[in-house]
Motif scaffolding. Structure first.
Motif, PDB file in Angstrom:
ATOM      1  N   GLU A  55       0.818  -1.220   0.000  1.00  0.00           N
ATOM      2  CA  GLU A  55       0.000   0.000   0.000  1.00  0.00           C
ATOM      3  C   GLU A  55       0.847   1.263   0.000  1.00  0.00           C
ATOM      4  O   GLU A  55       0.333   2.361  -0.183  1.00  0.00           O
ATOM      5  CB  GLU A  55      -0.922  -0.003   1.226  1.00  0.00           C
ATOM      6  CG  GLU A  55      -1.943  -1.121   1.191  1.00  0.00           C
ATOM      7  CD  GLU A  55      -2.640  -1.304   2.518  1.00  0.00           C
ATOM      8  OE1 GLU A  55      -2.328  -0.566   3.460  1.00  0.00           O
ATOM      9  OE2 GLU A  55      -3.494  -2.201   2.601  1.00  0.00           O
ATOM     10  N   PHE A  58       0.808   4.048  -2.796  1.00  0.00           N
ATOM     11  CA  PHE A  58      -0.184   5.134  -2.791  1.00  0.00           C
ATOM     12  C   PHE A  58       0.330   6.322  -1.976  1.00  0.00           C
ATOM     13  O   PHE A  58       0.006   7.463  -2.263  1.00  0.00           O
ATOM     14  CB  PHE A  58      -1.516   4.656  -2.197  1.00  0.00           C
ATOM     15  CG  PHE A  58      -2.155   3.555  -3.010  1.00  0.00           C
ATOM     16  CD1 PHE A  58      -2.472   3.762  -4.335  1.00  0.00           C
ATOM     17  CD2 PHE A  58      -2.438   2.331  -2.441  1.00  0.00           C
ATOM     18  CE1 PHE A  58      -3.045   2.764  -5.091  1.00  0.00           C
ATOM     19  CE2 PHE A  58      -3.015   1.328  -3.186  1.00  0.00           C
ATOM     20  CZ  PHE A  58      -3.324   1.546  -4.514  1.00  0.00           C
ATOM     21  N   GLY A 143      -7.462   7.412 -15.023  1.00  0.00           N
ATOM     22  CA  GLY A 143      -8.601   7.647 -14.151  1.00  0.00           C
ATOM     23  C   GLY A 143      -8.408   8.827 -13.224  1.00  0.00           C
ATOM     24  O   GLY A 143      -9.336   9.240 -12.544  1.00  0.00           O
ATOM     25  N   GLY A 144      -7.205   9.376 -13.165  1.00  0.00           N
ATOM     26  CA  GLY A 144      -6.964  10.515 -12.285  1.00  0.00           C
ATOM     27  C   GLY A 144      -6.211  11.604 -13.020  1.00  0.00           C
ATOM     28  O   GLY A 144      -5.506  11.331 -14.002  1.00  0.00           O
ATOM     29  N   SER A 149      -2.474   6.448  -9.397  1.00  0.00           N
ATOM     30  CA  SER A 149      -2.702   5.114  -8.817  1.00  0.00           C
ATOM     31  C   SER A 149      -2.693   4.005  -9.857  1.00  0.00           C
ATOM     32  O   SER A 149      -3.470   3.068  -9.756  1.00  0.00           O
ATOM     33  CB  SER A 149      -4.033   5.082  -8.049  1.00  0.00           C
ATOM     34  OG  SER A 149      -4.037   6.041  -7.039  1.00  0.00           O
ATOM     35  N   LYS A 157      -1.713  -1.095 -13.465  1.00  0.00           N
ATOM     36  CA  LYS A 157      -3.088  -1.552 -13.283  1.00  0.00           C
ATOM     37  C   LYS A 157      -3.881  -1.500 -14.572  1.00  0.00           C
ATOM     38  O   LYS A 157      -4.795  -2.285 -14.771  1.00  0.00           O
ATOM     39  CB  LYS A 157      -3.786  -0.655 -12.258  1.00  0.00           C
ATOM     40  CG  LYS A 157      -3.551  -1.039 -10.840  1.00  0.00           C
ATOM     41  CD  LYS A 157      -4.482  -0.213  -9.989  1.00  0.00           C
ATOM     42  CE  LYS A 157      -4.100  -0.265  -8.541  1.00  0.00           C
ATOM     43  NZ  LYS A 157      -4.929   0.627  -7.749  1.00  0.00           N
ATOM     44  N   ARG A 158      -3.604  -0.492 -15.401  1.00  0.00           N
ATOM     45  CA  ARG A 158      -4.442  -0.299 -16.585  1.00  0.00           C
ATOM     46  C   ARG A 158      -3.604  -0.392 -17.847  1.00  0.00           C
ATOM     47  O   ARG A 158      -2.458   0.036 -17.869  1.00  0.00           O
ATOM     48  CB  ARG A 158      -5.087   1.084 -16.557  1.00  0.00           C
ATOM     49  CG  ARG A 158      -6.062   1.262 -15.441  1.00  0.00           C
ATOM     50  CD  ARG A 158      -6.894   2.486 -15.696  1.00  0.00           C
ATOM     51  NE  ARG A 158      -7.755   2.759 -14.562  1.00  0.00           N
ATOM     52  CZ  ARG A 158      -8.818   3.526 -14.608  1.00  0.00           C
ATOM     53  NH1 ARG A 158      -9.147   4.114 -15.735  1.00  0.00           N
ATOM     54  NH2 ARG A 158      -9.564   3.722 -13.532  1.00  0.00           N
TER      55      ARG A 158
ATOM     56  N   ARG B  38     -11.749   7.799 -12.157  1.00  0.00           N
ATOM     57  CA  ARG B  38     -12.028   7.284 -10.817  1.00  0.00           C
ATOM     58  C   ARG B  38     -12.721   8.389 -10.023  1.00  0.00           C
ATOM     59  O   ARG B  38     -12.075   9.231  -9.419  1.00  0.00           O
ATOM     60  CB  ARG B  38     -10.731   6.864 -10.121  1.00  0.00           C
ATOM     61  CG  ARG B  38      -9.947   5.793 -10.854  1.00  0.00           C
ATOM     62  CD  ARG B  38      -8.862   5.214  -9.964  1.00  0.00           C
ATOM     63  NE  ARG B  38      -8.191   6.239  -9.191  1.00  0.00           N
ATOM     64  CZ  ARG B  38      -7.155   6.938  -9.628  1.00  0.00           C
ATOM     65  NH1 ARG B  38      -6.668   6.704 -10.808  1.00  0.00           N
ATOM     66  NH2 ARG B  38      -6.587   7.843  -8.881  1.00  0.00           N
ATOM     67  N   ARG B  56     -10.335  -4.965   4.671  1.00  0.00           N
ATOM     68  CA  ARG B  56      -8.969  -5.310   5.068  1.00  0.00           C
ATOM     69  C   ARG B  56      -7.948  -4.742   4.098  1.00  0.00           C
ATOM     70  O   ARG B  56      -6.845  -4.393   4.475  1.00  0.00           O
ATOM     71  CB  ARG B  56      -8.829  -6.836   5.164  1.00  0.00           C
ATOM     72  CG  ARG B  56      -9.170  -7.351   6.552  1.00  0.00           C
ATOM     73  CD  ARG B  56      -8.771  -8.795   6.692  1.00  0.00           C
ATOM     74  NE  ARG B  56      -9.686  -9.648   5.935  1.00  0.00           N
ATOM     75  CZ  ARG B  56      -9.327 -10.772   5.342  1.00  0.00           C
ATOM     76  NH1 ARG B  56      -8.082 -11.175   5.404  1.00  0.00           N
ATOM     77  NH2 ARG B  56     -10.208 -11.500   4.702  1.00  0.00           N
ATOM     78  N   ARG B  57      -8.305  -4.671   2.821  1.00  0.00           N
ATOM     79  CA  ARG B  57      -7.338  -4.235   1.816  1.00  0.00           C
ATOM     80  C   ARG B  57      -7.345  -2.723   1.596  1.00  0.00           C
ATOM     81  O   ARG B  57      -6.438  -2.204   0.952  1.00  0.00           O
ATOM     82  CB  ARG B  57      -7.620  -4.955   0.489  1.00  0.00           C
ATOM     83  CG  ARG B  57      -7.348  -6.436   0.530  1.00  0.00           C
ATOM     84  CD  ARG B  57      -5.863  -6.756   0.615  1.00  0.00           C
ATOM     85  NE  ARG B  57      -5.131  -6.227  -0.526  1.00  0.00           N
ATOM     86  CZ  ARG B  57      -5.018  -6.840  -1.693  1.00  0.00           C
ATOM     87  NH1 ARG B  57      -5.578  -8.020  -1.861  1.00  0.00           N
ATOM     88  NH2 ARG B  57      -4.339  -6.297  -2.672  1.00  0.00           N
ATOM     89  N   CYS B  58      -8.345  -2.005   2.098  1.00  0.00           N
ATOM     90  CA  CYS B  58      -8.434  -0.562   1.834  1.00  0.00           C
ATOM     91  C   CYS B  58      -7.249   0.169   2.466  1.00  0.00           C
ATOM     92  O   CYS B  58      -7.075   0.137   3.685  1.00  0.00           O
ATOM     93  CB  CYS B  58      -9.736  -0.001   2.399  1.00  0.00           C
ATOM     94  SG  CYS B  58      -9.844   1.788   2.178  1.00  0.00           S
ATOM     95  N   CYS B  82      -8.605   4.645  -4.928  1.00  0.00           N
ATOM     96  CA  CYS B  82      -7.498   3.926  -5.559  1.00  0.00           C
ATOM     97  C   CYS B  82      -8.010   2.721  -6.338  1.00  0.00           C
ATOM     98  O   CYS B  82      -7.336   2.239  -7.245  1.00  0.00           O
ATOM     99  CB  CYS B  82      -6.492   3.476  -4.512  1.00  0.00           C
ATOM    100  SG  CYS B  82      -7.166   2.364  -3.284  1.00  0.00           S
ATOM    101  N   GLY B  83      -9.193   2.230  -5.969  1.00  0.00           N
ATOM    102  CA  GLY B  83      -9.789   1.124  -6.713  1.00  0.00           C
ATOM    103  C   GLY B  83      -9.396  -0.257  -6.221  1.00  0.00           C
ATOM    104  O   GLY B  83      -9.766  -1.251  -6.839  1.00  0.00           O
ATOM    105  N   VAL B  84      -8.668  -0.352  -5.115  1.00  0.00           N
ATOM    106  CA  VAL B  84      -8.248  -1.668  -4.609  1.00  0.00           C
ATOM    107  C   VAL B  84      -9.466  -2.498  -4.206  1.00  0.00           C
ATOM    108  O   VAL B  84      -9.565  -3.688  -4.523  1.00  0.00           O
ATOM    109  CB  VAL B  84      -7.274  -1.497  -3.419  1.00  0.00           C
ATOM    110  CG1 VAL B  84      -7.050  -2.812  -2.717  1.00  0.00           C
ATOM    111  CG2 VAL B  84      -5.950  -0.926  -3.894  1.00  0.00           C
ATOM    112  N   GLU B  87     -11.215  -4.072  -7.098  1.00  0.00           N
ATOM    113  CA  GLU B  87     -10.489  -5.219  -7.661  1.00  0.00           C
ATOM    114  C   GLU B  87     -10.656  -6.478  -6.820  1.00  0.00           C
ATOM    115  O   GLU B  87     -10.768  -7.576  -7.360  1.00  0.00           O
ATOM    116  CB  GLU B  87      -8.992  -4.901  -7.735  1.00  0.00           C
ATOM    117  CG  GLU B  87      -8.634  -3.952  -8.857  1.00  0.00           C
ATOM    118  CD  GLU B  87      -7.228  -3.418  -8.680  1.00  0.00           C
ATOM    119  OE1 GLU B  87      -6.402  -4.104  -8.062  1.00  0.00           O
ATOM    120  OE2 GLU B  87      -6.980  -2.307  -9.140  1.00  0.00           O
TER     121      GLU B  87
END
Lengths: 361, 135
Positions: A55, A58, A143-144, A149, A157-158, B38, B56-58, B82-84, B87
């Motif tokens: 994480e 981010f 997307g941003g 991200s 991701k994309r 997004r 849990r993943r956020c 973020c989109g996690v 997914e």
């Protein structure tokens, strides 16, 4: 002569970030400048001890709003290096497309801010209008507009469809034509030359001694560009570092103008040479925990950034450190403002393209 | 003194006099959203099994989910889009909408101090098949 100290910042008219300089003046002339940093320190590096490494990307891209893609990419590439992850080919090329787009939007933003600082508001709006198109490309593909991200450990991701990539190259070609018109103003306008030429001259030797990086060093005649190392896939592109010999504020403007043109060309090369076909893998699944340490160098719009990561086999990293380009350029900036009039200080500060958020993290 | 008409910006400036404005008449005219933007996370309570994976993943801890209470809460002000969560959701209960969070939510949160964009769902009754098996 009696000396006066004029505090410049943390709130000042040069840029919206809290740069702090105590300017020691003799009459109107600056004899010394004492920088203070720490006004926007957020402790982002220390967060590795509390945020899982998956994480942390981010957080890394929130170090700065302009170099956000590069920070995310640098962090993910560092973890990939520690874990020995092979990133899919397509993801490597896509990262470079976004990285070069970031460089264009950062330089356009800066050219606008610079024009505003030397009193050319019309030019400022034209630069930012062009930047808006780059942000639109970012929003459509990631997307941003500011925080993307899209980087993740093991790839991106994309995907961007081939047809969309061709469309981006075409839009950038058209943007390049409009940019040429604006670049001509920067190169030929007498008021800009009057304001910038011969101001804040940084000789090559001094730039080397002060450890200047990025456009600042290249404007002083040093052909340093981390992209020349060929890492991250830059070895597959043909380019020469943009070098100007002047070393003054105008040379720093010219370097950035030419780098926008260079990045547009690099994206065209990327789109031409990228392995074609939709549906290619863009991500390698990463399993396990990182253990080890690494150094990672990247060429951000403002210069070379260095990341140091140390992992200890748990999901929390032991150390994350980013040496950002503005931090490397501050000593050179301090030597530049000495001997100049107070009225030239905003221009000199701006031409190093300071990013205080990056510097203080 | 340079001739103003020979300055490099003059031609552009003259064209700007007759050109259309680069800006829109916002808010009367709003730019259409890009399909992949997004904007905000949207929750569909009808398919959720409260597995807690998203919470849990956020990375921003914006989601609270409880299997026992069959509840789900999403704090739009904490969410970093973020989109996690989208997914990891196996049931496709979470999706990313290109429509951004309304600006007044940001205003309310900063001025009011509360968390007005916290959306909560609580599905008290269990589905009929599960309820019958224990009797």
């Amino acid at each position: 002569m009696k000396r006066t100290i004029v505090p410049l910042g943390p709130q000042h008219p040069v840029l919206p970030e809290p740069l702090v300089l105590d300017l020691v003046l003799e009459d109107e002339r600056v004899v010394d400048a004492v920088p203070t940093i720490g006004y926007i320190h957020r402790g982002l590096e220390a967060m590795v001890e509390k945020v899982e490494y998956t994480e942390m990307g981010f957080v890394a891209e929130r170090i700065c709003g302009i170099c956000s893609f590069m920070h995310g990419m640098g962090f993910c590439a560092s973890i990939e290096d520690i874990m020995g992850v092979e990133v899919p080919e397509r993801a490597r090329w896509l990262r470079l497309v976004w990285a070069e787009l970031s460089r264009i939007q950062s330089h356009l933003l800066w050219l606008g801010l610079g024009s505003d600082a030397f009193g050319f508001e019309n030019l400022f709006m034209h630069c930012w209008r062009m930047r808006e198109e780059i942000l639109d490309i970012f929003e459509a593909t990631t997307g941003g507009r500011i925080i993307f991200s899209v980087n993740r450990i093991g790839g991106v991701k994309r995907d961007i469809a081939d047809s969309e990539l061709a469309g981006i190259a075409e839009r950038l070609r058209a943007l390049g034509e409009r940019f040429a018109e604006i670049a001509r103003v920067f190169r030929a306008d007498p008021s800009i030359h009057h304001r910038l030429a011969g101001v804040g001259v940084l000789p090559a030797g001094e730039a080397l001694a002060a450890g200047a990086v990025g456009p600042m060093a290249r404007a002083s005649g040093l052909a340093t560009d981390t992209r020349l190392l060929g890492t991250h896939g830059y070895d597959r592109l043909d380019f020469e570092p943009v070098v100007e010999a002047g070393g003054d504020c105008l040379a720093r403007v010219l370097v950035r103008l030419r780098e926008v043109e260079q990045s547009i060309d690099l994206i065209r090369q990327l789109v031409d040479r990228m392995p074609k076909g939709d549906g290619q893998p863009i991500e390698t699944r990463v399993r396990g925990l990182p253990d080890g340490e690494t150094f990672m160098r990247l060429e951000q719009p403002r210069g070379e950034v260095v990341y140091y990561l140390k992992a200890n086999g748990t999901k929390y990293l032991e150390r994350f450190r980013a040496r950002t380009p503005t931090f490397a350029n501050i000593p050179a900036m301090i030597s530049l403002v000495r001997g100049h009039d107070l009225a030239d200080v905003p221009n000199i500060i701006l031409t190093i393209d300071p990013c205080i958020s990056c510097t203080e993290r | 003194m340079a001739n103003p008409l020979s300055l490099p910006m003059s031609r552009r400036a003259l064209r700007n006099l007759v050109a259309r404005p680069a800006t829109r008449r916002y808010p009367a005219e709003v730019r259409p959203r890009f399909p992949g933007a997004r904007g905000q996370v949207v929750f569909d309570p009808s398919t959720c099994v409260f597995c807690n994976l998203c919470a849990r993943r956020c990375p921003a801890a914006a989601i609270e989910c409880s299997r026992e209470e069959r509840s789900f809460a999403l704090d739009q002000m904490r969410c970093i889009t973020c989109g996690v969560c989208v997914e990891v959701c196996n049931k496709h209960s979470l999706s990313m909408s290109p429509e951004p969070r309304p600006a007044h939510a940001v205003h309310d949160a900063s001025v009011g101090g509360g968390r007005p964009r916290r959306q909560e769902w609580r599905l008290a009754e269990r589905p009929a098949a599960g309820a019958g098996s224990g009797a």
